[in-house]
Design a protein around this motif. Structure first.
Motif, PDB file in Angstrom:
ATOM      1  N   SER A  64       5.982  -5.860   1.264  1.00  0.00           N
ATOM      2  CA  SER A  64       6.651  -7.025   2.115  1.00  0.00           C
ATOM      3  C   SER A  64       7.451  -6.123   3.060  1.00  0.00           C
ATOM      4  N   PRO A  65       7.733  -6.582   4.520  1.00  0.00           N
ATOM      5  CA  PRO A  65       8.532  -5.738   5.036  1.00  0.00           C
ATOM      6  C   PRO A  65      10.207  -5.045   4.697  1.00  0.00           C
ATOM      7  N   GLU A  66      10.316  -6.114   3.963  1.00  0.00           N
ATOM      8  CA  GLU A  66      11.863  -6.748   3.437  1.00  0.00           C
ATOM      9  C   GLU A  66      11.965  -5.753   1.887  1.00  0.00           C
ATOM     10  N   ASN A  67      10.244  -5.680   1.945  1.00  0.00           N
ATOM     11  CA  ASN A  67      10.691  -4.450   0.401  1.00  0.00           C
ATOM     12  C   ASN A  67      10.692  -2.749   1.135  1.00  0.00           C
ATOM     13  N   PHE A  68      10.410  -2.830   2.249  1.00  0.00           N
ATOM     14  CA  PHE A  68       9.741  -1.499   2.904  1.00  0.00           C
ATOM     15  C   PHE A  68      11.507  -1.253   3.542  1.00  0.00           C
ATOM     16  N   LEU A  69      12.413  -2.395   4.316  1.00  0.00           N
ATOM     17  CA  LEU A  69      13.398  -2.203   4.545  1.00  0.00           C
ATOM     18  C   LEU A  69      14.217  -2.609   3.991  1.00  0.00           C
ATOM     19  N   GLN A  70      14.649  -2.714   2.658  1.00  0.00           N
ATOM     20  CA  GLN A  70      15.515  -2.010   1.409  1.00  0.00           C
ATOM     21  C   GLN A  70      15.209  -0.682   1.152  1.00  0.00           C
ATOM     22  N   VAL A  71      14.360  -0.082   0.821  1.00  0.00           N
ATOM     23  CA  VAL A  71      14.274   0.696   0.968  1.00  0.00           C
ATOM     24  C   VAL A  71      14.752   2.943   1.647  1.00  0.00           C
ATOM     25  N   PHE A  72      13.957   1.739   2.628  1.00  0.00           N
ATOM     26  CA  PHE A  72      13.876   2.389   3.931  1.00  0.00           C
ATOM     27  C   PHE A  72      16.105   2.952   3.949  1.00  0.00           C
ATOM     28  N   SER A  73      16.438   1.632   4.505  1.00  0.00           N
ATOM     29  CA  SER A  73      17.596   1.220   4.750  1.00  0.00           C
ATOM     30  C   SER A  73      18.295   2.456   3.842  1.00  0.00           C
ATOM     31  N   SER A  74      18.081   2.164   2.352  1.00  0.00           N
ATOM     32  CA  SER A  74      19.116   3.051   1.005  1.00  0.00           C
ATOM     33  C   SER A  74      19.079   4.805   1.174  1.00  0.00           C
ATOM     34  N   TYR A  75      17.646   4.758   2.402  1.00  0.00           N
ATOM     35  CA  TYR A  75      17.884   6.658   2.125  1.00  0.00           C
ATOM     36  C   TYR A  75      18.431   6.739   4.196  1.00  0.00           C
ATOM     37  N   VAL A  76      18.355   5.631   4.945  1.00  0.00           N
ATOM     38  CA  VAL A  76      18.641   6.312   6.433  1.00  0.00           C
ATOM     39  C   VAL A  76      20.963   5.983   6.546  1.00  0.00           C
ATOM     40  N   GLU A  77      21.085   5.351   5.577  1.00  0.00           N
ATOM     41  CA  GLU A  77      22.509   4.569   5.324  1.00  0.00           C
ATOM     42  C   GLU A  77      22.698   6.888   3.906  1.00  0.00           C
ATOM     43  N   GLN A  78      22.393   7.285   4.102  1.00  0.00           N
ATOM     44  CA  GLN A  78      22.911   8.819   3.810  1.00  0.00           C
ATOM     45  C   GLN A  78      22.052   9.880   4.866  1.00  0.00           C
ATOM     46  N   SER A  79      21.936   9.316   5.790  1.00  0.00           N
ATOM     47  CA  SER A  79      21.451  10.416   6.513  1.00  0.00           C
ATOM     48  C   SER A  79      20.601  11.392   6.132  1.00  0.00           C
ATOM     49  N   GLN A  80      19.227  10.697   5.756  1.00  0.00           N
ATOM     50  CA  GLN A  80      18.469  11.265   5.246  1.00  0.00           C
ATOM     51  C   GLN A  80      17.025  10.685   5.487  1.00  0.00           C
ATOM     52  N   PRO A  81      16.060  11.960   6.438  1.00  0.00           N
ATOM     53  CA  PRO A  81      15.690  11.728   7.150  1.00  0.00           C
ATOM     54  C   PRO A  81      14.234  11.444   5.446  1.00  0.00           C
ATOM     55  N   VAL A  82      12.891  10.268   6.135  1.00  0.00           N
ATOM     56  CA  VAL A  82      11.967   9.713   5.324  1.00  0.00           C
ATOM     57  C   VAL A  82      11.206   9.581   6.068  1.00  0.00           C
ATOM     58  N   VAL A  83       9.450   9.330   5.663  1.00  0.00           N
ATOM     59  CA  VAL A  83       8.499   9.705   5.216  1.00  0.00           C
ATOM     60  C   VAL A  83       7.640   9.392   4.702  1.00  0.00           C
ATOM     61  N   TYR A  84       7.138   7.728   5.211  1.00  0.00           N
ATOM     62  CA  TYR A  84       6.538   7.020   4.115  1.00  0.00           C
ATOM     63  C   TYR A  84       5.150   7.637   4.268  1.00  0.00           C
ATOM     64  N   VAL A  85       3.813   7.593   3.510  1.00  0.00           N
ATOM     65  CA  VAL A  85       2.853   8.075   3.886  1.00  0.00           C
ATOM     66  C   VAL A  85       1.851   7.075   2.907  1.00  0.00           C
ATOM     67  N   GLY A  86       1.479   6.264   3.747  1.00  0.00           N
ATOM     68  CA  GLY A  86       1.166   5.131   3.249  1.00  0.00           C
ATOM     69  C   GLY A  86      -0.803   4.471   2.795  1.00  0.00           C
ATOM     70  N   PHE A  87      -1.398   3.607   1.774  1.00  0.00           N
ATOM     71  CA  PHE A  87      -2.173   2.858   1.775  1.00  0.00           C
ATOM     72  C   PHE A  87      -2.920   3.317   3.450  1.00  0.00           C
ATOM     73  N   SER A  88      -4.074   2.577   3.294  1.00  0.00           N
ATOM     74  CA  SER A  88      -4.987   2.809   4.981  1.00  0.00           C
ATOM     75  C   SER A  88      -4.774   1.278   5.018  1.00  0.00           C
ATOM     76  N   SER A  89      -4.729   0.757   6.217  1.00  0.00           N
ATOM     77  CA  SER A  89      -4.565   0.501   6.718  1.00  0.00           C
ATOM     78  C   SER A  89      -5.302  -1.026   7.141  1.00  0.00           C
ATOM     79  N   GLU A  90      -6.720  -0.246   7.018  1.00  0.00           N
ATOM     80  CA  GLU A  90      -7.659  -1.252   6.783  1.00  0.00           C
ATOM     81  C   GLU A  90      -8.441  -1.628   5.570  1.00  0.00           C
ATOM     82  N   LEU A  91      -7.687  -1.759   4.446  1.00  0.00           N
ATOM     83  CA  LEU A  91      -7.449  -2.125   3.672  1.00  0.00           C
ATOM     84  C   LEU A  91      -6.567  -3.052   3.265  1.00  0.00           C
ATOM     85  N   SER A  92      -5.471  -3.193   3.656  1.00  0.00           N
ATOM     86  CA  SER A  92      -4.271  -3.147   3.263  1.00  0.00           C
ATOM     87  C   SER A  92      -2.982  -3.928   4.652  1.00  0.00           C
TER      88      SER A  92
END
Length: 288
Positions: A64-92
């Motif tokens: 869910s977006p909420e799952n990602f929001l929680q994870v992304f925010s935890s690093y952004v709040e520490q000023s850490q750059p984030v790169v999400y490498v994700g599953f094919s958008s055609e399959l999920s």
């Protein structure tokens, strides 16, 4: 701070890789026998395969977006750059969830570095791309360089796989009912691959002998692969380690890749591919 690499459970990396390479993982949800589980974190793939062999029809839900929001925010709040490498958008829809979360984070933190990359890959095809990104992050490379390499590796990643029973893919809408029916009737083993993020039939192999299918998978790797001895090759399997190791030995007999990574096909993908699935991943070009 080094770039933080984040992925989802569809990458099928063995569990110790997350710790060893400091990768954060957002799980998809698996529904089996009227229960919901977080893929990898709450349930092992073998449990799902055993249930399927007994007639269960598991389903999956995107992260869910909420799952990602929680994870992304935890690093952004520490000023850490984030790169999400994700599953094919055609399959999920998981990648779209990550995009929504990215937008929300950037609205609150306009200067944050949050990047989301759709690999158009699955299983250890995605996993190899994630692993390359994590190795670069570990070496202190910049987000822009990591993204450039991720995009190259993702666009050149080959997925060659076969399933024991087309019915599982048909249930999930991945192949037509006709293809599943005739595949079983004529004792045909399908060879499939991934094209622009979608599952696409490649060849039909008559006869159920696995040795014949593995030989053809190896031949396709030779036809499409580039500098195989310089690559990390990956093989994932649906509760069939013996066959995965046989394919690895065929590859080793002629080539000496830098590494052959063998791993389970996790619940998120295994729920659709089914037990007995064997998948081979390699690059058709190397990043210069």
């Amino acid at each position: 701070m080094n770039v933080k690499i984040i992925t989802d459970s569809s990458c099928d990396l063995p569990n110790d890789y997350y710790k060893d390479y400091d990768i954060d993982m957002v799980p998809l949800t698996v529904h089996v026998n009227d229960q919901d589980y977080r893929d990898v974190k709450d349930i092992e793939s073998k449990t799902v395969y055993d249930a399927m062999k007994k007639g269960a029809v598991p389903k999956t839900s995107q992260a869910s977006p909420e799952n990602f929001l929680q994870v992304f925010s935890s690093y952004v709040e520490q000023s850490q750059p984030v790169v999400y490498v994700g599953f094919s958008s055609e399959l999920s829809g998981t990648f779209q969830s990550a995009k929504i979360a990215q937008q929300q984070v950037l609205e609150e933190h306009p200067d944050a570095e949050v990047f989301v990359e759709d690999t158009k890959c699955a299983s250890l095809g995605q996993g190899l791309v994630v692993l390359k990104a994590a190795q670069m992050a570990e070496n202190g490379e910049a987000a822009e360089d990591i993204i450039k390499t991720v995009q190259f590796h993702a666009s050149h990643m080959e997925h060659i796989f076969t399933v024991d029973n087309l019915e599982y893919l048909q249930r999930g809408g991945r192949v037509s009912k006709a293809a599943a029916f005739f595949g079983g009737l004529l004792n045909i083993k399908p060879l499939l691959h991934v094209e622009e993020g979608q599952l696409v039939p490649l060849e039909k192999i008559r006869g159920a002998k696995k040795a014949k299918v593995l030989k053809r998978m190896f031949e396709v790797m030779e036809e499409r692969g580039n500098e195989i001895n310089r690559q990390t090759i990956a093989i994932s399997h649906g509760d069939d380690l013996e066959t995965a190791e046989k394919l690895a030995s065929i590859i080793k007999e002629k080539y000496q890749p830098e590494k052959i990574l063998i791993g389970d096909i996790g619940s998120a993908i295994g729920a659709h591919a089914g037990p007995g699935t064997i998948a081979l991943f390699f690059l058709n070009d190397l990043y210069k």
